[in-house]
Motif scaffolding. Sequence first.
Motif, short mmCIF file in Angstrom:
data_model
loop_
_atom_site.label_atom_id
_atom_site.label_comp_id
_atom_site.label_asym_id
_atom_site.label_seq_id
_atom_site.Cartn_x
_atom_site.Cartn_y
_atom_site.Cartn_z
N ARG A 16 0.83 -1.21 0.00
CA ARG A 16 0.00 0.00 0.00
C ARG A 16 0.87 1.26 0.00
O ARG A 16 0.64 2.18 -0.77
N GLN A 17 1.90 1.27 0.84
CA GLN A 17 2.79 2.43 0.91
C GLN A 17 3.52 2.62 -0.41
O GLN A 17 3.71 3.74 -0.87
N GLY A 18 3.93 1.51 -1.05
CA GLY A 18 4.60 1.59 -2.34
C GLY A 18 3.72 2.21 -3.40
O GLY A 18 4.17 3.04 -4.21
N ILE A 19 2.46 1.82 -3.43
CA ILE A 19 1.52 2.38 -4.41
C ILE A 19 1.32 3.87 -4.15
O ILE A 19 1.33 4.68 -5.09
N ILE A 20 1.17 4.24 -2.90
CA ILE A 20 0.99 5.66 -2.57
C ILE A 20 2.24 6.45 -2.94
O ILE A 20 2.14 7.56 -3.46
N ASP A 21 3.42 5.88 -2.73
CA ASP A 21 4.68 6.54 -3.13
C ASP A 21 4.73 6.75 -4.64
O ASP A 21 5.13 7.82 -5.11
#
Length: 102
Positions: A16-21
Motif C-alpha cells: 500500500r505504501q509503495g503504491i501511494i509513493d
Amino acid sequence: MLVERADQEITALPIRQGIIDIIGRILVYKFTTLSRQEIDAMMGYRIEDTRMYREAKQERSQEIAINLLRQGLSIEAIAQATELSVTEIQTLQSQLEQDEYQ
C-alpha cells in the motif's frame, strides 16, 4: 481516488505504501508548478508521509551536513542543525575525507 482505493483494498502495508509513493512521484513529476499543499490536496494524503519525500529530505540534510563539514563546524553542531545522527555525520566526514584524498 487511487490513494483511497489503495487504502481500502490493499491490506499489506508495504505494498500500500509503495503504491501511494508511486502516485506521489507521478504527481510531483507531472505537476512541477504545484506546491506541496496543492499536491497533498490532490492526493488526499500528505506527501511528507511518502518514502520519496523522506528520502529527498534525508539527501538534502546530508548535502547541508557536507557543506557544514567543509566549513569546519563541529559534528555535534551539524547533527543538531540537520537532525542527522552523530554517527551519520561521522560517516559523511569519512566519505568526504576519502574523496579529498583521491
